[in-house]
Design a protein around this motif. Structure first.
Motif, PDB file in Angstrom:
ATOM      1  N   PRO A 149       0.761  -1.157   0.053  1.00 22.67           N
ATOM      2  CA  PRO A 149      -0.100  -0.159   0.097  1.00 22.67           C
ATOM      3  C   PRO A 149       0.821   1.115  -0.048  1.00 22.67           C
ATOM      4  O   PRO A 149       0.351   2.219  -0.475  1.00 22.67           O
ATOM      5  CB  PRO A 149      -0.911  -0.178   1.305  1.00 22.67           C
ATOM      6  N   ALA A 150       2.083   1.345   0.640  1.00 18.98           N
ATOM      7  CA  ALA A 150       2.697   2.458   0.746  1.00 18.98           C
ATOM      8  C   ALA A 150       3.419   2.622  -0.472  1.00 18.98           C
ATOM      9  O   ALA A 150       3.462   3.910  -0.981  1.00 18.98           O
ATOM     10  CB  ALA A 150       3.943   2.204   1.638  1.00 18.98           C
ATOM     11  N   ALA A 151       3.839   1.687  -1.527  1.00 21.47           N
ATOM     12  CA  ALA A 151       4.248   1.916  -2.861  1.00 21.47           C
ATOM     13  C   ALA A 151       3.449   2.447  -3.535  1.00 21.47           C
ATOM     14  O   ALA A 151       3.632   3.404  -4.383  1.00 21.47           O
ATOM     15  CB  ALA A 151       4.990   0.751  -3.050  1.00 21.47           C
ATOM     16  N   ALA A 152       2.080   1.871  -3.595  1.00 23.35           N
ATOM     17  CA  ALA A 152       1.050   2.403  -4.421  1.00 23.35           C
ATOM     18  C   ALA A 152       0.621   3.822  -4.294  1.00 23.35           C
ATOM     19  O   ALA A 152       0.317   4.748  -5.053  1.00 23.35           O
ATOM     20  CB  ALA A 152      -0.233   1.417  -4.191  1.00 23.35           C
ATOM     21  N   LYS A 153       0.742   4.144  -2.952  1.00 23.63           N
ATOM     22  CA  LYS A 153       0.522   5.504  -2.405  1.00 23.63           C
ATOM     23  C   LYS A 153       1.179   6.422  -2.829  1.00 23.63           C
ATOM     24  O   LYS A 153       1.201   7.779  -3.436  1.00 23.63           O
ATOM     25  CB  LYS A 153       0.107   5.743  -0.878  1.00 23.63           C
ATOM     26  N   LEU A 154       2.861   6.011  -2.934  1.00 27.16           N
ATOM     27  CA  LEU A 154       3.959   6.790  -3.483  1.00 27.16           C
ATOM     28  C   LEU A 154       3.542   7.276  -4.854  1.00 27.16           C
ATOM     29  O   LEU A 154       4.199   8.495  -5.133  1.00 27.16           O
ATOM     30  CB  LEU A 154       5.099   5.961  -3.082  1.00 27.16           C
TER      31      LEU A 154
END
Length: 312
Positions: free
Chosen positions: A192-197
């Motif tokens: 999720p953190a990579a997708a939000k980035l």
């Protein structure tokens, strides 16, 4: 005729040449007609008239060329291509021709390998040599008389080839599988953190918690300095005894040279001692270089010829 694979009901073409004895040609045609029967067809065509005969494509099941005893013809590339054209798909060509066993680049008689290559280039497949034999004294004499060719290394070869099971220019639709591939049951997990980035929306621009990088902070102090015009010039720009700008100059040398030329033209103009040169000859001195010229406006640039300057 078992060697030629001819059966009842087939269409056969016999290609003959001038040296072929008429009796041998007639005997061969009668044998072929007896095999093909009433449902078959036997056509006789002279090799010199084959290209003008205008046979339809795929007209014959078997073509015999040079098969008559005493024949010594040479088949050109055009004749081979025409025989391949009038053959039916899957039809056979049986060809007999004298060939050279000695390799000679300037020889008009082909070698067996070159004859096979010519048949392949004409569009036939499964080309192979069936039989090879020495020429009889009568055949050697016929070659010398009709071809004007003298050689002790000639042999007679019989070669066959087949036309592919399709016509030239034919097309077929490919059967492609349109079934959808089964998707894997387990999809790879996404952080999720990579997708939000890597996602940014218009609302994020107004979000105070969103840290945006100022583009000016990416510039170093050296990037803000104005570069020296001399450093922007090409290494060879303006070099030599005479300064000359390059074609499509972008470093500013062309503009610099143009300004220098205009300044030189301005400085080359003679200065007025009395200040009345522009009024006309009535107000000019005896040694004025503008004598004989019409009046002009103050400050207007006037070009003087070399004769006027030398007279002055």
């Amino acid at each position: 005729m078992a060697d030629f694979g001819i059966s009842a009901g087939q269409s056969v073409a016999v290609v003959w040449d001038e040296p072929s004895p008429p009796e041998a040609l007639k005997d061969l045609v009668e044998k072929l007609q007896a095999i093909t029967g009433s449902e078959g067809r036997v056509s006789v065509e002279n090799i010199n008239q084959l290209l003008q005969s205008a046979h339809k494509e795929s007209s014959f099941d078997v073509i015999l060329a040079g098969a008559i005893p005493g024949s010594c013809t040479l088949h050109s590339a055009e004749v081979l291509a025409e025989m391949a054209r009038i053959l039916r798909p899957g039809g056979s060509l049986f060809l007999k021709e004298p060939v050279e066993t000695a390799v000679a680049n300037d020889s008009k008689v082909k070698t067996a390998s070159k004859l096979c290559s010519a048949l392949t280039l004409s569009g036939l497949v499964e080309v192979k040599e069936l039989h090879r034999e020495s020429l009889s004294p009568e055949e050697i004499q016929s070659v010398q008389e009709h071809l004007g060719y003298h050689s002790d290394s000639l042999v007679s070869v019989q070669i066959t080839g087949k036309k592919p099971n399709f016509e030239v220019g034919s097309s077929s639709q490919l059967k492609l599988s349109t079934a959808k591939k089964s998707s894997p049951s387990v999809k790879p997990a996404v952080d999720p953190a990579a997708a939000k980035l890597w996602t940014l929306s218009a609302n994020d621009m107004e979000d105070e918690s969103m840290d945006l990088i100022d583009s000016d902070e990416l510039l170093d102090p050296e990037d803000l300095k104005k570069p020296d015009p001399a450093s922007l010039r090409a290494p060879s720009c303006g070099e030599g005894k005479k300064r000359k700008a390059c074609k499509n100059c972008t470093c500013g040398l062309a503009e610099e040279l143009e300004k220098e030329n205009s300044r030189a033209q301005t400085s080359s103009q003679p200065k007025s001692a009395c200040g009345n040169c522009y009024l006309g000859d009535a107000f000019r001195c005896a040694s004025c270089p503008y004598l004989g010229m019409p009046a002009f406006k103050p400050g207007e640039q006037v070009l003087l010829s070399n004769s006027n300057l030398s007279d002055a």
